[in-house]
Design a protein around this motif. Sequence first.
Motif, short mmCIF file in Angstrom:
data_model
loop_
_atom_site.label_atom_id
_atom_site.label_comp_id
_atom_site.label_asym_id
_atom_site.label_seq_id
_atom_site.Cartn_x
_atom_site.Cartn_y
_atom_site.Cartn_z
N GLY A 27 42.22 38.46 39.49
CA GLY A 27 42.74 39.74 39.97
C GLY A 27 43.65 40.41 38.96
N SER A 28 44.52 39.63 38.34
CA SER A 28 45.42 40.19 37.33
C SER A 28 44.65 40.70 36.13
CB SER A 28 46.41 39.12 36.86
OG SER A 28 47.23 38.71 37.92
N ASN A 29 43.63 39.96 35.73
CA ASN A 29 42.80 40.40 34.60
C ASN A 29 42.10 41.72 34.91
OD1 ASN A 29 43.50 38.18 33.04
ND2 ASN A 29 41.72 36.99 33.65
N ILE A 30 41.58 41.83 36.12
CA ILE A 30 40.90 43.08 36.52
C ILE A 30 41.90 44.22 36.53
CG2 ILE A 30 39.77 44.27 38.44
CD1 ILE A 30 38.44 41.51 39.11
N GLU A 36 36.01 37.26 30.07
CA GLU A 36 37.38 37.76 29.92
C GLU A 36 38.05 37.95 31.28
OE1 GLU A 36 38.05 41.02 27.26
OE2 GLU A 36 36.52 40.29 25.89
N LEU A 37 37.27 38.29 32.29
CA LEU A 37 37.84 38.45 33.62
C LEU A 37 38.12 37.10 34.27
CD1 LEU A 37 35.67 41.40 35.00
CD2 LEU A 37 37.96 41.50 34.00
N LEU A 38 37.24 36.13 34.04
CA LEU A 38 37.40 34.81 34.65
C LEU A 38 38.54 34.02 34.03
CD1 LEU A 38 33.73 33.56 35.04
CD2 LEU A 38 35.26 34.40 36.82
N ASP A 39 38.61 34.04 32.72
CA ASP A 39 39.66 33.32 32.01
C ASP A 39 39.76 31.86 32.46
OD1 ASP A 39 41.67 33.21 30.06
OD2 ASP A 39 43.25 33.61 31.53
N GLU A 47 42.53 42.42 43.36
CA GLU A 47 43.57 42.45 42.34
C GLU A 47 44.80 41.65 42.75
OE1 GLU A 47 44.42 46.46 41.10
OE2 GLU A 47 42.50 46.66 40.08
N ALA A 48 45.04 41.55 44.05
CA ALA A 48 46.18 40.76 44.55
C ALA A 48 45.81 39.30 44.75
CB ALA A 48 46.67 41.37 45.87
N ASP A 49 44.60 38.92 44.37
CA ASP A 49 44.10 37.55 44.51
C ASP A 49 44.06 37.08 45.95
OD1 ASP A 49 43.55 37.06 41.74
OD2 ASP A 49 45.71 36.89 41.42
N LYS A 50 43.88 38.02 46.88
CA LYS A 50 43.70 37.68 48.28
C LYS A 50 42.23 37.42 48.58
CE LYS A 50 47.68 40.30 49.91
NZ LYS A 50 48.12 41.46 50.70
N SER A 51 41.36 37.91 47.71
CA SER A 51 39.93 37.62 47.81
C SER A 51 39.36 37.55 46.40
CB SER A 51 39.20 38.68 48.64
OG SER A 51 39.25 39.94 48.00
N ILE A 58 31.85 48.30 34.08
CA ILE A 58 32.63 49.54 34.19
C ILE A 58 33.86 49.48 33.30
CG2 ILE A 58 34.06 50.93 35.75
CD1 ILE A 58 31.97 50.22 37.96
N LEU A 59 34.47 48.30 33.19
CA LEU A 59 35.68 48.15 32.38
C LEU A 59 35.39 47.81 30.92
CD1 LEU A 59 37.96 46.26 34.95
CD2 LEU A 59 37.86 48.72 34.45
#
Length: 116
Positions: free
Chosen positions: A4-7, A60-63, A36-40, A53-54
């Motif tokens: 979520g933070s990466n996104i 890079e998103l998974l890290d 983005e809040a890592d709730k899902s 899109i990004l």
Amino acid sequence: MSIGSNIKTKRAGKGLSQEVLAEKLHVSQATLSNIEADKSVPDVILLQQIAEILDTNINELLDGKTVFVNNNNQNGGVGYAEVVNQLSEKLIELYEKQLKDKDALIRELKEKLKDS
């Protein structure tokens, strides 16, 4: 950092609001906010769309994190299967196959042009 933070970081870096990215993804702003809040956690298809899109890649998103993939079971319901970084290997294999297929098509078309 979390998925979520990466996104969120990548989205902000592109100057996109949650509303704009959510609209491009055809999801609600609340859904994107929860991700983005890592709730899902997004499924692999949504994760791939976010990456495109990004202008980034899934790795890079998974890290190094775990992602969940929707997996239809035999009863018609939805189950979940964990995928731990084997996802990137599978995607690379798919992309490599697509590149080989395109290369073969290009060679074939070049041969046809020579014959003309």
